[in-house]
Design a protein around this motif. Structure first.
Motif, mmCIF file in Angstrom:
data_model
loop_
_atom_site.group_PDB
_atom_site.id
_atom_site.type_symbol
_atom_site.label_atom_id
_atom_site.label_comp_id
_atom_site.label_asym_id
_atom_site.label_seq_id
_atom_site.Cartn_x
_atom_site.Cartn_y
_atom_site.Cartn_z
ATOM 1 N N THR A 1 -36.759 -44.151 -17.476
ATOM 2 C CA THR A 1 -36.965 -43.506 -15.755
ATOM 3 C C THR A 1 -34.735 -44.126 -15.156
ATOM 4 N N TYR A 2 -35.247 -45.751 -15.850
ATOM 5 C CA TYR A 2 -33.279 -45.523 -14.560
ATOM 6 C C TYR A 2 -32.516 -45.613 -15.554
ATOM 7 N N GLY A 3 -32.938 -45.420 -16.915
ATOM 8 C CA GLY A 3 -31.727 -45.721 -18.275
ATOM 9 C C GLY A 3 -31.244 -43.835 -17.464
ATOM 10 N N LEU A 4 -32.528 -43.541 -18.116
ATOM 11 C CA LEU A 4 -31.455 -41.151 -17.338
ATOM 12 C C LEU A 4 -31.317 -41.566 -16.109
ATOM 13 N N ALA A 5 -31.304 -42.270 -15.113
ATOM 14 C CA ALA A 5 -31.225 -42.174 -13.665
ATOM 15 C C ALA A 5 -29.892 -42.966 -14.023
ATOM 16 N N GLY A 6 -29.023 -43.441 -14.775
ATOM 17 C CA GLY A 6 -28.011 -44.080 -14.886
ATOM 18 C C GLY A 6 -27.252 -42.840 -15.575
ATOM 19 N N ILE A 7 -27.776 -42.793 -16.856
ATOM 20 C CA ILE A 7 -27.061 -42.173 -17.407
ATOM 21 C C ILE A 7 -26.589 -40.661 -17.175
ATOM 22 N N CYS A 8 -27.465 -40.138 -16.037
ATOM 23 C CA CYS A 8 -27.474 -38.554 -15.596
ATOM 24 C C CYS A 8 -26.168 -39.223 -14.060
ATOM 25 N N VAL A 9 -26.250 -40.354 -13.506
ATOM 26 C CA VAL A 9 -24.853 -40.609 -12.631
ATOM 27 C C VAL A 9 -23.219 -41.147 -13.644
ATOM 28 N N TYR A 10 -23.796 -41.162 -14.579
ATOM 29 C CA TYR A 10 -22.653 -42.122 -15.140
ATOM 30 C C TYR A 10 -21.878 -40.415 -15.928
ATOM 31 N N THR A 11 -22.699 -39.533 -16.031
ATOM 32 C CA THR A 11 -22.825 -37.605 -16.628
ATOM 33 C C THR A 11 -21.762 -37.081 -15.594
ATOM 34 N N VAL A 12 -22.313 -37.120 -14.526
ATOM 35 C CA VAL A 12 -21.721 -36.328 -12.903
ATOM 36 C C VAL A 12 -20.308 -37.131 -12.553
ATOM 37 N N LEU A 13 -20.293 -38.968 -13.054
ATOM 38 C CA LEU A 13 -18.992 -39.378 -12.101
ATOM 39 C C LEU A 13 -18.093 -39.067 -13.084
#
Lengths: 339, 316
Positions: free
Chosen positions: A172-184
């Motif tokens: 869950t948090y791994g993908l949240a991290g990847i999502c934030v990274y991708t967007v930023l």
């Protein structure tokens, strides 16, 4: 290796160690807090991805729950029918490696199908602007929900049981991290400046030769992909999904998170997602304290009353949200009213 | 021959459903005309209309015993029409006041702000109304009291027209004529038209814009309330969320007719109603709610100005 990628790597490593250490204890002894924690993670993915569309690209989508539904149902049906095949290669169901691989594969299936839905929705509707786009995305969300409601294969109104609840803290948090990274990194790249120009002044962007429709569709597809992944995580977390879980009000939840955090501020949106996940829990706890008059219980337990007031008051007093950039909001919506 | 009767029957049902959409769509289109924004909370005014009828009806039936009539007769027609009309007019007045208040509190402070800000506020207002109604009345459906006797009208051969359907169609015609008169023949109506044409020039000519906007909201809300009462005559079960779908479908109707165009909204409403009934009757009933969205997408792609709308260029 860039700095952002380094941070992401350290975050994922830290998360892995942390989840290996405390996951078991949390999930069994503090089940309620574990539940809230996972929900926060899923909401962060939803809100950060919607922020790419509503915040950075300046469009207004009201159908995020629809893409989440596509992801959830796609992942659930994939798992229900094909997990034994996937797990068979890796030593059978129940093997931790197989569980994780099954989750990742079903998330990918959910995310890709949602992205495809995003493309199908995006190409025709993103030629529209402002309030029209809002209504059309709302319509698509409802059409997706109605379609599921009438598909027997997906359980229709009865809902669908999902094989295995694979969702855990790490993913869950791994993908949240990847999502934030991708967007930023997307928004901060040369290519990604296109999103901001579409938001800041669509007419000028078009005059500069920027294919605004393509940028809008790109934002939509990426956001839909992550919404689909969030849906897959949700399906494997709840182990039972119904079309009602993805109705218009679910989309409104995500929109409120983005607006409260500040459209175009990823940090603000993450905080708002956490805050607005915890808030109904606090309100509910408050409603059941002994000193609360019974008349107020219903008022406090209905999160939408609080949310709607929050929306109105925010728009009247601080339209840029808690962490948004006021100047961006002022520049951002072109007024088309004849002067 | 049977096929023709069946088709006429569907057409009739469609017209009575379409009348409801038309009445709601008028509110969308008038507000869009003067303020250039979609009043998301309009569908909820329609719901509030039904609920105010639910509250007002017991007061009226205390003096005019409407429930005791089983059929229309030439003798009781006038009494029933007066009683039901009184309920409707009171609810329309209540909703007109609510509409004006909403505009004053939530929309007026944002008059010169970006349009998306107002749209988000409108979504907030819509959610607030729905959930407050749910808080006060509960989420379960409430039975709407019978205002007029429900039975098929005699002497029409194979066609079945219920008295409620006739009431819907007749009231809609009367309200449309009244609206036409107000918009075309009165001073406030002329101010409304002027405002939608050019707000700046309009205020330079000494028109009090605030008054005109309040009046527009009152008019639109009253029509929505009438629609709420009329629909409850036909399907007497009301819920706090009943305004959502008709609200969206009426919006589609307004866009179909050309948003900002008053006759367009009426025509669009009728078209959507007839289309929906035909799809349910001849294709598949589960497509009922999807059809309006499909229509919306098709119009916006091929003719975004709608049937009767004007082209508006975006100025930089």
């Amino acid at each position: 290796m860039s700095r952002a990628r380094l941070i992401l790597g350290v975050f994922l490593l830290f998360l892995l160690v942390l989840s290996l250490a405390v996951e078991g204890v949390l999930a069994t002894t503090f089940a309620y807090y574990y539940d809230v924690l996972i929900t926060i993670g899923i909401n962060v993915i939803l809100a950060v991805s919607l922020n790419l569309v509503n915040g950075y690209t300046g469009q207004f989508s009201l159908g995020h729950a629809g893409f989440m539904a596509v992801g959830a149902y796609a992942a659930a049906s994939w798992s229900n029918h094909l997990d034994p095949v996937v797990a068979g290669v890796l030593g059978g169901m129940g093997n931790p490696a197989a569980t994780n691989v099954c989750l990742v594969v079903s998330m990918l299936v959910g995310g890709l199908l949602a992205a495809l839905a995003g493309l199908l929705v995006g190409i025709p509707s993103l030629r529209l602007r402002g309030d029209y786009l809002a209504i059309v995305t709302l319509g698509f969300g409802e059409i997706i929900r109605t379609a599921i409601l009438n598909t027997d294969f997906l359980g229709a109104a009865r809902g669908l049981s999902v094989r295995g609840n694979y969702t855990n803290l790490f993913w869950t948090y791994g993908l949240a991290g990847i999502c934030v990274y991708t967007v930023l990194s997307l928004v901060n790249s040369t290519y990604g400046r296109g999103f901001l120009t579409v938001r800041d002044d669509e007419v000028a962007a078009e005059a500069m030769g920027i294919n605004t429709t393509r940028y809008k569709v790109a934002a939509f597809v990426i956001a839909a992909f992550f919404a689909g992944i969030a849906g897959a995580l949700y399906a494997h977390f709840k182990a039972f999904i119904t079309p009602e879980g993805f109705n218009f009000f679910r989309s409104v939840d995500v929109v409120v998170m983005v607006i409260l955090g500040g459209m175009g501020s990823t940090l603000g949106v993450i905080l708002a997602a956490a805050l607005l996940t915890i808030l109904p829990e606090i309100l509910r706890a408050l409603a059941h304290t002994s000193f609360m008059p019974p008349a107020f219980q219903g008022l406090l337990e209905n999160r939408l009353i609080a949310y709607s007031l929050l929306l109105i008051v925010l728009m009247l007093t601080r339209p840029e949200g808690l962490f948004g950039d006021p100047s961006a909001v002022r520049r951002r919506f072109i007024r088309t009213r004849p002067k | 021959m049977e096929q023709v009767t069946l088709f006429l029957q569907q057409l009739l049902n469609g017209i009575s459903l379409g009348s409801i959409y038309a009445l709601i769509a008028l509110g969308y289109t008038m507000v869009y005309g003067v303020l250039r924004f979609i009043n998301f909370a309009h569908g909820d005014i329609y719901m509030l209309g039904a609920f105010s009828g639910f509250l007002v009806a017991p007061l009226v039936t205390r003096f005019i015993p409407l429930q005791q009539y089983d059929t229309f007769t030439p003798q009781n027609f006038f009494t029933i029409a007066c009683g039901a009309g009184l309920v409707m007019l009171t609810s329309m007045a209540i909703c007109a006041v609510i509409g004006v208040l909403i505009e004053k509190i939530a929309y007026r402070p944002l008059r010169n702000k970006p349009r998306l800000t107002v749209l988000i506020t409108a979504i907030g207002v819509s959610l607030f109304i729905q959930n407050m109604t749910q808080y006060f009345f509960g989420a379960e459906p409430k039975p709407f009291p019978q205002l007029i006797p429900v039975h098929p009208i005699e002497g029409l051969g194979d066609l079945t027209i219920l008295t409620t359907q006739a009431a819907i169609i007749l009231s809609t015609i009367i309200l449309l004529i009244l609206l036409r008169f107000i918009v075309m023949r009165t001073k406030l109506g002329m101010a409304m038209r002027a405002l939608s044409l050019n707000p700046m020039a309009c205020s330079l000519m000494g028109v009090d814009i605030d008054v005109v906007i309040s009046f527009t909201f009152a008019l639109g809300s009253a029509l929505a309330a009438a629609a709420g009462i009329l629909v409850s005559l036909d399907s007497p079960s009301i819920t706090p969320l009943m305004g959502n779908l008709p609200g969206i479908k009426a919006f589609v109707a307004a866009v179909l007719g050309g948003i900002g165009n008053i006759p367009g909204a009426a025509i669009g409403g009728l078209l959507i109603g007839v289309l929906e009934t035909l799809v349910v009757g001849y294709l598949r009933p589960e497509l009922r709610d999807a059809i309006a969205f499909a229509v919306l997408i098709v119009i916006l792609l091929f003719k975004p100005t709608g049937l009767l709308g004007r082209v508006e260029r975006e100025k930089v």
